[in-house]
Motif scaffolding. Structure first.
Motif, short mmCIF file in Angstrom:
data_model
loop_
_atom_site.label_atom_id
_atom_site.label_comp_id
_atom_site.label_asym_id
_atom_site.label_seq_id
_atom_site.Cartn_x
_atom_site.Cartn_y
_atom_site.Cartn_z
N SER A 97 0.72 4.03 -2.80
CA SER A 97 0.31 5.41 -2.49
C SER A 97 1.37 6.42 -2.92
O SER A 97 1.06 7.55 -3.25
N ASP A 98 2.66 6.01 -2.92
CA ASP A 98 3.72 6.89 -3.43
C ASP A 98 3.52 7.18 -4.92
O ASP A 98 3.94 8.23 -5.41
N GLY A 133 5.99 6.88 1.60
CA GLY A 133 5.00 5.81 1.65
C GLY A 133 5.63 4.44 1.75
O GLY A 133 5.31 3.64 2.62
N PRO A 157 -0.68 4.62 4.98
CA PRO A 157 -0.85 5.90 4.28
C PRO A 157 -1.10 7.06 5.23
O PRO A 157 -0.75 8.21 4.93
N PHE A 181 -6.66 5.31 0.25
CA PHE A 181 -6.29 4.07 0.93
C PHE A 181 -6.81 4.03 2.36
O PHE A 181 -7.32 3.01 2.82
N ILE A 209 0.84 -1.20 0.00
CA ILE A 209 0.00 0.00 0.00
C ILE A 209 0.88 1.25 0.00
O ILE A 209 0.59 2.25 -0.67
N ARG A 251 -3.60 11.55 -2.78
CA ARG A 251 -2.60 10.49 -2.85
C ARG A 251 -2.83 9.41 -1.79
O ARG A 251 -2.91 8.23 -2.09
N ARG A 252 -2.90 9.82 -0.54
CA ARG A 252 -3.01 8.85 0.57
C ARG A 252 -4.46 8.56 0.97
O ARG A 252 -4.78 7.47 1.43
N THR A 266 0.54 7.28 -6.50
CA THR A 266 -0.86 7.65 -6.77
C THR A 266 -1.05 9.16 -6.68
O THR A 266 -0.49 9.81 -5.80
#
Length: 461
Positions: free
Chosen positions: A83-84, A384, A138, A97, A79, A93-94, A86
């Motif tokens: 997330s890094d 992340g 996240p 999640f 994850i 970004r985070r 996204t």
């Protein structure tokens, strides 16, 4: 004359100007951690007694708790890496999640009291842990993303504050609902368990939504966005492996601290109710009314040390700045050692609240202080994945404990829960000593601080 070839690896460091946040904003940003940690508090205090109510034996508890370490080992790094990579204009970004994780926690907490067999409880614990781990990592990276360096310590210790508050409510609710709801299900679960789990279900999703709606994420620059989009087609697992290979030396040393402290905490959570039942309630029968009273009293004790946690969390910020994070963490762990060495030998249930103060101070440090150092060890563009790797340092000791401690408890500790708590104290002492081995990285000044030097010093052994 023979020639030599030198390979130089260049690292690009991205420095973003992050606006300072007010204390109210920091608290709102971290409020979701309250709900996530309520769920964790229910796992700490209630899951093992539920196994006992359903007929599990004491030496089976470590294996029945395997869900947490295994889901954390695989889910959090994955994850983190995802997330890094996204970014969504709508969702950020985070946030996607930990919203998904919070929904999963809410559903699992709602369903848990309806279990009627050990296998059902174990399966639901796997799903609950998977949801917790999806939300947890996240959230830590979100704090590091959002806060400037001078406020990072305050942000992580705000998480300690809400962790203490959430776990406290979870534990105190057990005691309160026992006095409101009587009777039990056909499977042998007391009805007061329903009230605590239902409250947790509401807290889990409600507090995360408040954080999501009140705290926007910082959008990436055009250069960062281009880099993110190029990574989105890459392999997240390869990114985890690369991060492991390139892990800073001091972060590797932190893994040894985590090996001792998280093995110890797992032992404490699994055997504290049995220790309290034996020392303060005079019973080893997990089907007796005395054991049921011991479980709810253990909830109050765990709530007590978490009250200490949220009372001292913010004061650790000043201590860490003045004396160094590693010395603060080592000192806090030693306070827990002293408390747990005394704890299993007290026969008065009210006196049990005194030695557990040391564990409360240590728990505040465990939940925040190591992260203050960790974010100074890794590049901001990889928060992340490295937060996920730090969680691997947590779950691998827990996984090791699930496979090994059942035999240790039965053959070396004479199946005595008092010995298990003492064993946990010794391991926390080893963690404190290992902490002193780490060379703490320098404090990073804010880029907006006009007094900050032009040169940023980075380095490791």
């Amino acid at each position: 004359m023979s020639g030599t070839t030198t390979t130089v690896r260049t690292t690009t460091t991205v420095i973003r100007r992050k606006p300072m946040m007010s204390m109210k904003q920091i608290l709102l940003m971290n409020l979701g951690f309250f709900g996530i940690q309520y769920s964790f508090g229910m796992q700490q205090t209630t899951i093992n007694p539920i196994y006992n109510f359903l007929g599990a034996s004491a030496d089976e508890l470590p294996l029945l708790n395997m869900a947490g370490p295994i889901t954390g080992l695989f889910i959090q790094p994955l994850i983190g890496a995802l997330s890094d990579r996204t970014w969504s204009e709508r969702w950020g970004r985070r946030k996607p999640f930990f919203i998904i994780g919070a929904i999963g926690c809410a559903v699992c907490l709602f369903c848990f009291p309806f279990v009627s067999a050990i296998w059902m409880a174990a399966l639901l614990l796997w799903l609950l842990d998977a949801s917790n781990n999806t939300a947890m990592e996240p959230y830590r990276a979100f704090i590091a993303d959002r806060l400037p360096p001078s406020q990072t310590a305050k942000g992580f210790l705000a998480q300690s504050f809400f962790a203490g508050l959430g776990i406290t409510l979870a534990n105190v609710s057990l005691f309160l609902f026992q006095h409101v709801l009587s009777g039990m299900t056909a499977a042998g679960l007391p009805y007061w368990v329903f009230g605590s789990f239902m409250l947790g279900s509401v807290c889990s999703i409600g507090t995360v939504l408040v954080s999501v709606l009140t705290t926007p994420e910082i959008p990436p620059s055009p250069e960062e966005l281009a880099r993110l989009r190029s990574k989105q087609n890459g392999n997240a697992l390869a990114g985890i492996w690369t991060a492991l290979v390139e892990m800073p030396t001091q972060l590797r040393k932190l893994a040894l601290v985590y090996l001792f402290q998280w093995y110890a905490m797992n032992v404490y959570w699994q055997y504290v109710s049995l220790s309290v039942a034996k020392s303060a309630f005079g019973t080893t029968d997990t089907h007796s009314a005395a054991y049921e009273s011991a479980v709810t009293w253990t909830g109050l004790i765990n709530g007590g040390y978490n009250v200490v946690t949220f009372c001292v969390a913010f004061s650790l910020v000043a201590f860490a700045k003045k004396h160094g994070a590693k010395y603060v963490h080592a000192s806090c762990l030693m306070l827990a050692v002293i408390g747990l060495l005394i704890f299993p030998h007290l026969g008065n249930k009210f006196l049990l609240f005194l030695p557990i103060i040391g564990l409360g101070i240590a728990w505040a440090s465990i939940m925040g202080v190591p992260y203050i150092m960790a974010v100074r060890m890794v590049p901001s563009s990889r928060y992340g994945v490295y937060m996920g790797i730090i969680n691997m340092m947590i779950v691998i000791p827990q996984l090791l404990e699930t496979f090994t401690f059942g035999a240790v408890y039965k053959h070396l500790l004479a199946s005595n829960p008092a010995n298990a708590v003492t064993f946990a104290a010794v391991l926390l002492g080893c963690a404190a000593l290992a902490m002193l081995w780490i060379k703490e990285p320098p404090i990073v000044r804010d880029v907006d601080d006009v007094t900050a030097p032009a040169k940023i010093q980075l380095g490791e052994d």
